[in-house]
Design a protein around this motif. Sequence first.
Motif, short mmCIF file in Angstrom:
data_model
loop_
_atom_site.label_atom_id
_atom_site.label_comp_id
_atom_site.label_asym_id
_atom_site.label_seq_id
_atom_site.Cartn_x
_atom_site.Cartn_y
_atom_site.Cartn_z
N LEU A 66 0.83 -1.20 0.00
CA LEU A 66 0.00 0.00 0.00
C LEU A 66 0.87 1.25 0.00
CD1 LEU A 66 -2.49 -1.05 2.82
CD2 LEU A 66 -2.90 -1.12 0.36
N ALA A 67 0.31 2.33 -0.50
CA ALA A 67 0.98 3.63 -0.44
C ALA A 67 0.34 4.42 0.70
CB ALA A 67 0.84 4.37 -1.74
N ASP A 68 1.17 5.02 1.54
CA ASP A 68 0.68 5.85 2.64
C ASP A 68 -0.06 7.05 2.05
OD1 ASP A 68 1.16 8.31 4.56
OD2 ASP A 68 1.28 6.49 5.79
N GLU A 69 -1.25 7.33 2.57
CA GLU A 69 -2.07 8.42 2.02
C GLU A 69 -1.40 9.78 2.16
OE1 GLU A 69 -6.01 8.33 3.64
OE2 GLU A 69 -6.26 6.21 3.17
N LYS A 70 -0.67 9.99 3.24
CA LYS A 70 -0.07 11.30 3.49
C LYS A 70 1.28 11.46 2.79
CE LYS A 70 -2.34 11.72 7.95
NZ LYS A 70 -2.16 11.74 9.40
N THR A 71 2.13 10.45 2.91
CA THR A 71 3.49 10.59 2.40
C THR A 71 3.70 9.96 1.03
OG1 THR A 71 4.24 8.52 3.41
CG2 THR A 71 4.40 10.53 4.76
N GLU A 106 4.63 7.02 0.60
CA GLU A 106 5.60 5.94 0.76
C GLU A 106 4.90 4.59 0.72
OE1 GLU A 106 8.43 6.16 3.97
OE2 GLU A 106 8.27 8.34 3.99
N ARG A 107 5.53 3.65 0.05
CA ARG A 107 4.96 2.29 -0.02
C ARG A 107 5.27 1.53 1.26
NH1 ARG A 107 6.31 -0.34 -5.71
NH2 ARG A 107 7.32 -1.66 -4.21
N ARG A 108 4.29 0.74 1.71
CA ARG A 108 4.43 -0.11 2.89
C ARG A 108 3.95 -1.51 2.55
NH1 ARG A 108 7.58 1.49 6.64
NH2 ARG A 108 6.43 0.49 8.27
N HIS A 167 2.46 -5.00 4.00
CA HIS A 167 1.78 -5.65 5.12
C HIS A 167 1.97 -7.15 4.92
CE1 HIS A 167 -0.61 -2.20 6.75
NE2 HIS A 167 -0.09 -1.69 5.64
N HIS A 215 4.10 -4.76 9.38
CA HIS A 215 4.32 -3.96 8.18
C HIS A 215 5.73 -3.39 8.22
CE1 HIS A 215 3.80 -0.32 10.59
NE2 HIS A 215 2.74 -0.92 11.12
N SER A 225 8.85 -1.34 5.27
CA SER A 225 9.09 -0.82 3.94
C SER A 225 9.41 -1.98 3.00
CB SER A 225 10.27 0.16 3.96
OG SER A 225 11.48 -0.54 4.13
#
Length: 86
Positions: free
Chosen positions: A30-35, A37-39, A41, A55, A57
Amino acid sequence: MSLDELKVGCFYSNGAYGRTWGVRQLAEILADEKTGERRIHFKGVAGVCRRKKGHCSPAEFAHWAKHRVELLENDWKRAPDDPAAS
């Protein structure tokens, strides 16, 4: 492992021996909504990781994962298309 080798739904092992060995399933990226950045899980399915979720990087997961594995009968084996299995 390289980031290009990671696929959602696949299982990966850290390649360790004994009590530190583990298998995780890459559940989603997933991509962080704010930054942005991919994470990654993941779900722990065997060994020290069993019944744990987490989770990290993509780079951290790729560093932890030494090879892709599959469950054959009751044993985790390196996946046949994994270059390290040759």
